[in-house]
Motif scaffolding. Structure first.
Motif, PDB file in Angstrom:
ATOM      1  N   ASP A 131       0.843  -1.209   0.000  1.00  0.00           N
ATOM      2  CA  ASP A 131       0.000   0.000   0.000  1.00  0.00           C
ATOM      3  C   ASP A 131       0.875   1.256   0.000  1.00  0.00           C
ATOM      4  OD1 ASP A 131      -2.409  -1.334  -0.096  1.00  0.00           O
ATOM      5  OD2 ASP A 131      -2.782  -1.214   2.068  1.00  0.00           O
ATOM      6  N   LYS A 132       1.933   1.241   0.800  1.00  0.00           N
ATOM      7  CA  LYS A 132       2.857   2.383   0.854  1.00  0.00           C
ATOM      8  C   LYS A 132       3.493   2.598  -0.513  1.00  0.00           C
ATOM      9  CE  LYS A 132       7.063   3.956   3.129  1.00  0.00           C
ATOM     10  NZ  LYS A 132       8.346   3.463   2.734  1.00  0.00           N
ATOM     11  N   ASN A 154       2.296   1.717  -3.391  1.00  0.00           N
ATOM     12  CA  ASN A 154       1.258   2.210  -4.291  1.00  0.00           C
ATOM     13  C   ASN A 154       1.084   3.713  -4.134  1.00  0.00           C
ATOM     14  OD1 ASN A 154      -0.838   1.807  -6.259  1.00  0.00           O
ATOM     15  ND2 ASN A 154      -2.307   2.074  -4.590  1.00  0.00           N
ATOM     16  N   ASP A 155       1.077   4.181  -2.876  1.00  0.00           N
ATOM     17  CA  ASP A 155       0.966   5.622  -2.625  1.00  0.00           C
ATOM     18  C   ASP A 155       2.179   6.370  -3.178  1.00  0.00           C
ATOM     19  OD1 ASP A 155      -1.447   5.196  -1.357  1.00  0.00           O
ATOM     20  OD2 ASP A 155      -0.592   5.267   0.677  1.00  0.00           O
ATOM     21  N   GLU A 156       3.367   5.784  -3.008  1.00  0.00           N
ATOM     22  CA  GLU A 156       4.593   6.430  -3.482  1.00  0.00           C
ATOM     23  C   GLU A 156       4.640   6.536  -5.002  1.00  0.00           C
ATOM     24  OE1 GLU A 156       8.138   4.624  -1.972  1.00  0.00           O
ATOM     25  OE2 GLU A 156       7.559   4.951   0.115  1.00  0.00           O
ATOM     26  N   THR A 207       2.418   7.321  -6.989  1.00  0.00           N
ATOM     27  CA  THR A 207       1.698   8.498  -7.495  1.00  0.00           C
ATOM     28  C   THR A 207       2.596   9.730  -7.463  1.00  0.00           C
ATOM     29  OG1 THR A 207       0.789   9.018  -5.308  1.00  0.00           O
ATOM     30  CG2 THR A 207      -0.538   7.602  -6.749  1.00  0.00           C
ATOM     31  N   ASN A 208       3.675   9.661  -6.693  1.00  0.00           N
ATOM     32  CA  ASN A 208       4.635  10.763  -6.606  1.00  0.00           C
ATOM     33  C   ASN A 208       5.855  10.395  -7.452  1.00  0.00           C
ATOM     34  OD1 ASN A 208       6.518  12.666  -5.964  1.00  0.00           O
ATOM     35  ND2 ASN A 208       6.587  12.199  -3.784  1.00  0.00           N
TER      36      ASN A 208
END
Length: 159
Positions: A66-67, A69-71, A73-74
């Protein structure tokens, strides 16, 4: 994770027998013949730790994914940088003709079994990690012919 990253089942080219079990206890781990992002290598090493207490739980793996996946996007994240670097190296190797996994056709050893079954092997050594298996310097998990690395160190077997 090996299947997800490489597209191949682990240890597909050798017999799933006591010799393979011994080598895994002695630190044998699946290898890839291409550059793998360092974050992936670190997670793979944790998941394959010889000490099961050091392995992440399913919940911890989900948190890591999940982390990531969030990263993703950046575009400026470290993970994005690692992935871009790995893709560049792998594409360069492919374009220069260096050996990379480019064809997912493969033959499975007739004694490689991927269904649940009881393996009752006696005389297995204590599991250990082979720290140099995944090279920390370039994060390339190099391919070797597994059959060439299945020599048994009988001095480490239990009597």
């Amino acid at each position: 994770m090996y299947e997800v990253i490489s597209g191949l089942p682990p240890y597909h080219d050798v017999s799933h027998d006591e010799n393979l079990a011994i080598k895994i206890c002695q630190g044998l781990r699946p290898r890839f013949n291409f550059k793998v992002p360092k974050s992936f290598v670190n997670l793979i090493k944790k998941c394959l730790d010889a000490n099961s207490l050091n392995r992440p739980t399913a919940e911890e793996i989900i948190e890591i994914l999940d982390k990531w996946n969030d990263e993703l996007t950046n575009n400026q994240s470290e993970l994005n940088s690692e992935i871009r670097e790995a893709e560049e190296i792998n594409n360069n190797n492919l374009s220069t003709g260096n050996t990379l996994l480019t064809d997912l056709s493969y033959e499975t050893h007739p004694e490689a079994t991927y269904t649940s079954r009881l393996l009752n092997f006696n005389n297995l050594p204590e599991p250990v990690n082979y720290d140099d298996y995944y090279d920390e310097q370039d994060d390339k998990i190099t391919s070797v012919r597994l059959s060439d690395s299945l020599q048994i160190d009988t001095t480490k077997l239990k009597n």
